[in-house]
Design an enzyme around this catalytic site. Structure first.
Site, PDB file in Angstrom:
ATOM      1  N   GLU A  95       0.766  -1.182   0.048  1.00 28.22           N
ATOM      2  CA  GLU A  95      -0.100  -0.003  -0.013  1.00 28.22           C
ATOM      3  C   GLU A  95       1.017   1.188  -0.101  1.00 28.22           C
ATOM      4  OE1 GLU A  95      -3.084  -0.157  -0.575  1.00 28.22           O
ATOM      5  OE2 GLU A  95      -3.537  -2.195  -0.150  1.00 28.22           O
ATOM      6  N   CYS A 158      -8.576  -1.476   8.015  1.00 27.09           N
ATOM      7  CA  CYS A 158      -7.035  -1.852   7.485  1.00 27.09           C
ATOM      8  C   CYS A 158      -6.526  -0.241   7.246  1.00 27.09           C
ATOM      9  CB  CYS A 158      -6.916  -2.724   6.407  1.00 27.09           C
ATOM     10  SG  CYS A 158      -6.984  -4.246   6.768  1.00 27.09           S
ATOM     11  N   HIS A 184      -1.392  -5.701   2.149  1.00 30.52           N
ATOM     12  CA  HIS A 184      -2.690  -6.429   2.025  1.00 30.52           C
ATOM     13  C   HIS A 184      -2.338  -7.822   1.352  1.00 30.52           C
ATOM     14  CE1 HIS A 184      -6.206  -3.239   2.465  1.00 30.52           C
ATOM     15  NE2 HIS A 184      -6.374  -4.291   3.398  1.00 30.52           N
TER      16      HIS A 184
END
Ligand code: PCA
Length: 227
Positions: A95, A158, A184
């Site tokens: 991410e 998250c 993730h």
């Protein structure tokens, strides 16, 4: 008093630096969450002179972040990688950015479903990961594992944890030297398609962590750091 004795070796007295890994409880009616199973498998292992410490966060707005902040204070890690499940993705997703919004598509494990609420009122709109995501992606692909840079961690728990992590690292002086970010992972084969085997997720996290430890920051146009 004699001045020619050797002082104790300060480095020998330092505990081994730590890498903090977190995973989440199952959520949305599932009975398992690969993020926790994967980081749990790495707990206590050593990597490049660091000890890996794994902890589980509740999939709950607020409580997840309070648990993470306590872990940061307890371990003062050199590196923090929070891991979560992203059903529907086929690759390990590194991410890039955490945003200051909770906008839950489903209820969390405590029944809360915040809509368009800031994670931290008055704080910046977003933070970038301080992990070398391009170097991590290159290292994963060299090992034959599917990996991608992701531009959104969503707006559920998250992202909430990722934003809270980055805001804390940016604002707490004692964590000034701690780098952190979010990864993730896909479903396990028994959860649906697309999926990744747990062994590959565990191996991938180890490869990604190694790349993060040896790469202080991404260098534009460095080998493997292309788009
Ligand atoms: N995935 C969810 C929250 C917990 C998890 O593992 C998410 O992507 O927000």
């Amino acid at each position: 008093m004699s001045t020619n004795h050797h002082p104790p070796d300060a480095r020998a007295l330092q505990p081994r630096p730590r890498v903090l890994l977190t995973g989440f409880d199952p959520f949305g009616g599932a009975t398992l969450n690969p993020s926790w199973l994967a980081v749990q498998a790495l707990h206590g292992r050593r990597l490049l002179g660091h000890t890996l410490v794994a902890a589980r966060l509740p999939t709950v707005f607020g409580d997840s972040l309070r648990t993470l902040l306590a872990l940061l204070a307890q371990h003062r890690p050199a590196l923090v990688v929070c891991v979560g499940q992203a059903g529907g993705r086929s690759a390990l997703s590194l991410e890039r950015i955490a945003i200051n919004v909770d906008d839950a598509p489903i209820a969390d494990n405590a029944g809360a479903q915040p809509i368009d609420t800031p994670v931290a009122p008055g704080a910046p709109a977003a933070y970038f990961s301080t992990l070398p995501i391009k170097a991590m992606r290159a290292a994963l692909r060299r090992e034959g594992l599917p990996a991608e840079v992701s531009q959104t961690a969503g707006t559920f728990v998250c992202n909430h944890v990722f934003y809270g992590l980055m805001h804390t690292l940016a604002t707490q002086p004692e964590l000034r030297d701690t780098r952190g970010g979010f990864v993730h992972v896909p479903w396990l084969p028994e959860q649906g398609t697309p999926s990744m085997a747990l062994d590959d997720v565990v191996r991938g996290l180890r490869v990604a962590l190694r790349a993060a430890l040896v790469t202080p920051q991404d260098t534009p146009l460095a080998a493997g750091a292309t788009h």
